[in-house]
Enzyme design. Structure first.
Site, PDB file in Angstrom:
ATOM      1  CG  HIS A 455      -1.785   1.189   1.376  1.00 30.93           C
ATOM      2  ND1 HIS A 455      -3.096   1.207   0.986  1.00 30.93           N
ATOM      3  CD2 HIS A 455      -1.537   2.435   1.868  1.00 30.93           C
ATOM      4  CE1 HIS A 455      -3.621   2.396   1.221  1.00 30.93           C
ATOM      5  NE2 HIS A 455      -2.689   3.169   1.760  1.00 30.93           N
ATOM      6  CD  GLU A 456       1.731   3.718   3.666  1.00 29.22           C
ATOM      7  OE1 GLU A 456       1.997   4.781   3.077  1.00 29.22           O
ATOM      8  OE2 GLU A 456       0.679   3.550   4.314  1.00 29.22           O
ATOM      9  CG  HIS A 459       0.209   6.028  -0.714  1.00 29.43           C
ATOM     10  ND1 HIS A 459      -0.929   6.444  -1.328  1.00 29.43           N
ATOM     11  CD2 HIS A 459      -0.177   5.539   0.499  1.00 29.43           C
ATOM     12  CE1 HIS A 459      -1.970   6.203  -0.525  1.00 29.43           C
ATOM     13  NE2 HIS A 459      -1.527   5.653   0.594  1.00 29.43           N
ATOM     14  CG  ASP A 531      -5.206   6.660   1.622  1.00 28.49           C
ATOM     15  OD1 ASP A 531      -4.775   7.438   2.492  1.00 28.49           O
ATOM     16  OD2 ASP A 531      -4.606   5.634   1.260  1.00 28.49           O
TER      17      ASP A 531
END
Ligand code: ADP
Ligand code: ZN
Ligand code: MG
Length: 645
Positions: A455-456, A459, A531
């Site tokens: 997930h990170e 980003h 988010d």
């Protein structure tokens, strides 16, 4: 799972006043009032019974009739008699004591003589006459009346104290609860030297300082000094501090009160409090009256859901009346502060009222460094500390946040028993202030760790590839505050404005986490929910506030609320469609980036799973290894801003 980027300068909706406490709860401070009442009544009853008990004990038990006294005197059993008004204290030869009573109008010898006591017999007894003292007399007469009154008064005193403790002023109607800072009190004194940045604001306010210092000079020449100055700026930019500094510089008393305090009062109290406050300040003139959070009372009247708020309106009216009623030679300056200038009633801003507006911006890089220096004054800094670097890494921070950053740094150093702050303390504090404390105890399962890493990484990758997104400074899967992991992005420079392209890339980068989860695990978790909240709000603002939709064009539609419908249902539907379209397109772009650079994504996620935190340098190595050029990097992280005129 958050993207941590500094706050956008626009779209601030802070400073909403707390909901009003009205009705009986406000009146009596809630249920605790009743428990207090019961306690007080119980104490009262207890005191009453102790009182009567003590009084009963004080009475000697043996009371003898006069005939017995006469007989005892005749027999020589009594050594002395003390006469006190009509009561007789008898001391017998065997040391026992008794009491008796006589007719108050007759003397003791005459009385005893009527019982047949001879003067010889009487002469063996020593008699002391004690007149009742004036005090005793009055006390005895008045006590039965006064004591209950005293109890009642004490009861009310206790109650009023408790009520005030509970945040209510039910028993001090109308009295101004202003806090006053006396110019003589040097511990409370703030001057312009304690405030960094805010140059324009200080310059503007210098004139007011001049006037307060030497009003005669201005009045003699017929100059009219502004009565009202309103300070506008985001929370924590130092509005309150500046107002206090004006008083400190001029050496005049500073009366301050907060608009939010008026909200929870009875109708009419706010107005009379304003009246008192102005009265006090006029007496102390030259002086400053400071109304903090004036938006709490000064909102546009008659707007709001559910009609107006009488108390607020009366308070606001009273402020206006007082300001209008100033004599031309009044030496009182009213200052006010707000972070919501957009909601203020235009009546407040009319000439002769708050007609001077001073805006305080968030500090830029240079100001931030100065603010850090001010708050580092009392803190020993280690040789490696470079405040310029900290200032560079904190765009969007307010003065208050920089203050707490410095403070967190000192706490870290103290906890590790060091005498000096290091640069590392400060760097860690940036993230703490931005995202909340690290939650090391929050252990991730292997699956969660993988998910969070991807997930990170999503980003970070999208943010690095898209041209208008901010460069990544750090990625971490250590949870902080409410976020399971975070990607720290910082813009190259302080921004006062953002462009449509930046917004679009921002939305795509924020969706990067969601897209990575979906693509890899073919599933979506609750992780990215925040988010989604962020991007939806941003897309909606783009369409309805900033005129960034091609379809709807440059129209600011305003906010829709009950009873306030600035646009039709049809337009509302179109806005929704545009928001969806913007987000859908951003998602497609994020998906394209991640598909194209899938290998890079895997590498970043792997590094994260291993190290938990990846700093900028390592991250850029991975990018380069996969053919992605990192965004231009400032020399050693410091860009010296050109000096201002
Ligand atoms: P506001 O009233 O605008 O919300 P405050 O005046 O209460 O902000 O500021 C809070 C704290 O932040 C101040 O007490 C001070 O420590 C710090 N601060 C804010 N702005 C500055 C500044 N320009 N220079 C130094 N300290 C500042
Ligand atoms: Zn996220
Ligand atoms: Mg303030």
């Amino acid at each position: 799972m958050a993207i941590a980027s500094p706050k956008k300068p626009k779209n601030k909706k802070n400073g909403t006043p707390p909901p009003a406490r009205r009705g009986w709860r406000a009146l009596f401070g809630g249920p605790s009032f009743f428990s207090n009442l019961i306690t007080t009544v119980l104490i009262f009853l207890l005191l009453m019974s102790i009182y009567s008990l003590v009084e009963g004990l004080a009475k000697p038990a043996v009371d003898v009739p006069l005939s017995v006294v006469a007989a005892d005197v005749a027999e020589g059993k009594i050594r002395s008699i003390t006469v006190n008004g009509d009561s007789l204290g008898l001391v017998y030869t065997d040391e026992s004591t008794k009491v008796s009573r006589k007719d108050p109008s007759a003397g003791l010898p005459e009385t005893l003589a009527t019982y047949g006591v001879t003067p010889e017999e009487l002469s063996k007894v020593s008699i002391t006459i004690r007149g009742q003292s004036g005090f005793q007399f009055w006390f005895l007469t008045l006590a039965p009346i006064l004591l209950p009154l005293l109890f009642v008064a004490a009861f009310f005193w206790i109650i009023s104290r408790q009520v005030r403790g509970a945040g209510m002023q039910a028993f001090s109607f109308g009295q101004s609860k202003a806090r006053v800072i006396d110019p003589a009190d040097s511990s409370q004194r703030v001057t312009f030297a304690d405030i960094a940045g805010a140059r324009e604001a200080k310059e503007e306010l210098l004139e007011i300082v001049d006037f307060l210092k030497n009003p005669k000079k201005f009045l003699d020449i017929g100059a009219r000094i502004p009565k009202g100055i309103i300070l506008m700026g985001a929370p924590g930019t130092g509005k309150t501090l500046l107002a206090r500094a004006v008083a400190g510089e001029a050496g005049v008393p500073f009366f301050s009160i907060s608009g939010s305090e008026f909200v929870e009062m009875f109708v009419g109290v706010g107005a009379s409090r304003v009246r008192d406050l102005f009265q006090l300040a006029k007496k102390a003139a030259p002086a400053i009256i400071f109304v903090d959070e004036i938006d709490a009372v000064g909102r546009v009247r008659g707007a709001g859901v559910g009609g107006g708020n009488d108390e607020r309106e009366q308070t606001l009216n009273q402020i206006l009346v007082e300001m209008d009623g100033f004599e031309p030679n009044e030496k009182v300056v009213v200052m006010a502060a707000t972070n919501r200038p957009d909601v203020l009633d235009p009546a407040l801003l009319r000439p002769g009222r708050f007609d001077r507006r001073v805006t305080i911006d968030l500090p830029d890089r240079r100001d931030r460094e100065e603010i850090l220096k001010i708050h580092a004054r009392a803190k020993p800094l280690g040789p490696d500390v470079a405040l310029a670097v900290i200032a560079e890494r904190t765009p969007g921070f307010s003065g208050a946040e920089l203050y707490s950053l410095m403070n967190e740094g000192a706490i870290l150093a103290a906890r590790e028993d060091r005498k000096e702050l290091t640069q590392y303390d400060l760097i860690r504090s940036i993230e703490k202030v931005m995202l909340g404390p690290e939650r090391k105890s929050h252990l991730l399962s292997k699956k969660e760790k993988e998910l969070t890493s991807y997930h990170e990484a999503g980003h970070a990758l999208v943010s690095s590839v898209l041209e208008n997104a901010d460069p990544v400074h750090k990625i971490s899967i250590i949870s902080r505050g409410r976020a399971a992991g975070y990607t720290l992005k910082l813009p190259f420079e302080d921004r006062k404005m953002q462009s449509k392209k930046q917004f679009l890339d921002d939305i795509a980068a924020t969706l990067g986490g969601y897209v990575a989860e979906e693509m890899l695990f073919n599933d979506v978790t609750t992780g990215p929910s925040n988010d989604l909240v962020v991007i939806t709000a941003l897309a909606r603002d783009m369409v309805s506030r900033y005129g960034m939709s091609d379809k709807l064009g440059p129209v600011a539609f305003g906010e829709r609320a009950m009873g306030n419908e600035p646009y039709s249902e049809r337009v509302a539907g179109e806005i929704d469609d545009e928001v969806s379209r913007i987000i859908e397109e951003a998602r497609a772009r994020a998906t394209a980036v991640i598909t194209k650079h899938r290998k890079a994504l895997d590498a970043i996620a792997k590094e994260l799973m291993e190290k938990e935190t990846v700093e900028r340098a390592e991250f850029e190595k991975i990018l380069i290894a996969h053919g992605i050029t990192p965004k231009a990097k400032e020399e050693e992280g410091i860009v010296i801003a050109p000096p201002r005129p």
